[in-house]
Scaffold this motif. Structure first.
Motif, PDB file in Angstrom:
ATOM      1  N   ALA A  60      25.991  42.180  32.320  1.00 50.80           N
ATOM      2  CA  ALA A  60      26.642  41.873  33.598  1.00 50.80           C
ATOM      3  C   ALA A  60      28.134  42.106  33.432  1.00 50.80           C
ATOM      4  O   ALA A  60      28.652  42.147  32.306  1.00 50.80           O
ATOM      5  N   ASN A  61      28.836  42.257  34.550  1.00 45.60           N
ATOM      6  CA  ASN A  61      30.280  42.424  34.495  1.00 45.60           C
ATOM      7  C   ASN A  61      30.919  41.057  34.284  1.00 45.60           C
ATOM      8  O   ASN A  61      30.998  40.244  35.211  1.00 45.60           O
ATOM      9  N   LEU A  62      31.376  40.793  33.072  1.00 47.55           N
ATOM     10  CA  LEU A  62      31.963  39.504  32.724  1.00 47.55           C
ATOM     11  C   LEU A  62      33.474  39.469  32.928  1.00 47.55           C
ATOM     12  O   LEU A  62      34.117  38.479  32.573  1.00 47.55           O
ATOM     13  N   GLY A  63      34.020  40.534  33.494  1.00 42.94           N
ATOM     14  CA  GLY A  63      35.463  40.607  33.633  1.00 42.94           C
ATOM     15  C   GLY A  63      36.101  41.082  32.344  1.00 42.94           C
ATOM     16  O   GLY A  63      35.434  41.263  31.323  1.00 42.94           O
ATOM     17  N   PHE A  64      37.417  41.274  32.381  1.00 39.94           N
ATOM     18  CA  PHE A  64      38.105  41.788  31.191  1.00 39.94           C
ATOM     19  C   PHE A  64      38.018  40.798  30.038  1.00 39.94           C
ATOM     20  O   PHE A  64      37.631  41.152  28.922  1.00 39.94           O
ATOM     21  N   GLY A  65      38.372  39.548  30.293  1.00 38.84           N
ATOM     22  CA  GLY A  65      38.359  38.561  29.232  1.00 38.84           C
ATOM     23  C   GLY A  65      36.977  38.309  28.677  1.00 38.84           C
ATOM     24  O   GLY A  65      36.780  38.243  27.459  1.00 38.84           O
ATOM     25  N   GLY A  66      35.995  38.175  29.565  1.00 41.43           N
ATOM     26  CA  GLY A  66      34.633  37.913  29.116  1.00 41.43           C
ATOM     27  C   GLY A  66      34.053  39.055  28.302  1.00 41.43           C
ATOM     28  O   GLY A  66      33.405  38.836  27.275  1.00 41.43           O
ATOM     29  N   GLY A  67      34.297  40.284  28.737  1.00 38.17           N
ATOM     30  CA  GLY A  67      33.807  41.431  27.992  1.00 38.17           C
ATOM     31  C   GLY A  67      34.480  41.563  26.638  1.00 38.17           C
ATOM     32  O   GLY A  67      33.821  41.790  25.620  1.00 38.17           O
TER      33      GLY A  67
END
Length: 270
Positions: A58-65
């Motif tokens: 899933a797209n976790l955003g910049f920080g999450g990825g």
């Protein structure tokens, strides 16, 4: 090193190709695919069969990825983790210079590169990172040597001990934008210094994921900025009002009314 990809495999392939020319003697490359829908993982694995690809699903955003890649690197025993944007290409000595400076300054928790414009290779885009005016609600990229408030996530070497002490990106608060500023503030609060390796050169496309002038960019940037200022500003009501008001006024004067509404949407969703 960690490269985050989201629906941008062509940029990622160019980035990986430049990373494979690095003259640093020992590094592992991890690509994190943030739930892409354009067959990114298949294209990357076909082009570079020896590259480790982590799929977030899933797209976790910049920080999450990025955090997914950082955690994997730390589990493998990495002393340093280098985050490099997928829309960047690097000089062959970029990593060598980052590590050289970090090794010479044990108090440096984060080290940045000098970023140049991808389409104007001699033009400095950012000298490592930037500064934040907590009263005016204004974040600016630094283009010449100065004391930094944060190191840009576009090229960011992080020391293992600093990450273990200060934590990773706050991916619960920031989906995109301002997460590197937040990490910079937390590192400095914990006593770590921020540094720039002037001979580490990186060429970067600004806003490569969403594109310049994107309404969604305005939503994410405003939402994250409001949350950041509420956390760190000594006068959050004032600084948030100044930031949002300045952004709305600029877009209205340029007759970009849709983008002005996007700024307000980001504010009200913060």
């Amino acid at each position: 090193m960690v490269v985050l990809n989201w629906n941008g495999w062509r940029d990622t392939l160019a980035c990986i190709a430049s990373l494979q020319k690095l003259n640093y003697p020992d590094f592992d490359l991890i690509v994190v695919d943030n739930g892409s829908t354009d067959d990114s993982q298949a294209n990357i694995e076909t082009a570079f069969q020896n590259i480790k690809v982590i799929q977030t699903g899933a797209n976790l955003g910049f920080g999450g990825g990025c955090n997914a890649g950082i955690r994997y690197a730390l589990e493998q025993g990495a002393d340093y983790v280098w985050l490099i944007n997928n829309d960047a290409t690097v000089d062959q000595s970029a990593l060598t210079e980052l590590v050289r400076l970090a090794d010479s300054q044990p108090s440096a928790g984060a080290v940045g590169s000098v970023l140049y414009e991808a389409d104007r290779p001699a033009q400095v885009q950012m000298w490592g990172g930037g500064k934040v005016n907590l009263w005016a609600g204004l974040s600016r990229h630094q283009v010449s040597p100065a004391q930094l408030d944060f190191v840009s996530g576009a090229s960011l070497l992080l020391r293992r001990e600093a990450l273990l002490q200060s934590g990773l990106f706050d991916d619960q608060t920031y989906f995109m934008y301002w997460e590197d500023s937040d990490l910079g503030f937390r590192l400095r609060q914990a006593g770590w210094q921020l540094a720039v390796a002037e001979k580490s050169r990186v060429w970067h496309k600004l806003s490569g994921s969403l594109g310049k002038g994107s309404r969604q960019l305005d939503v994410y940037f405003t939402r994250s900025g409001v949350r950041f200022l509420r956390r760190y500003s000594p006068a959050p009501l004032l600084s948030v009002l100044m930031m949002v008001g300045r952004m709305v006024l600029k877009r209205v004067l340029m007759a970009e009314f849709g983008r002005a509404r996007s700024v307000l949407s980001g504010y009200f969703s913060a």
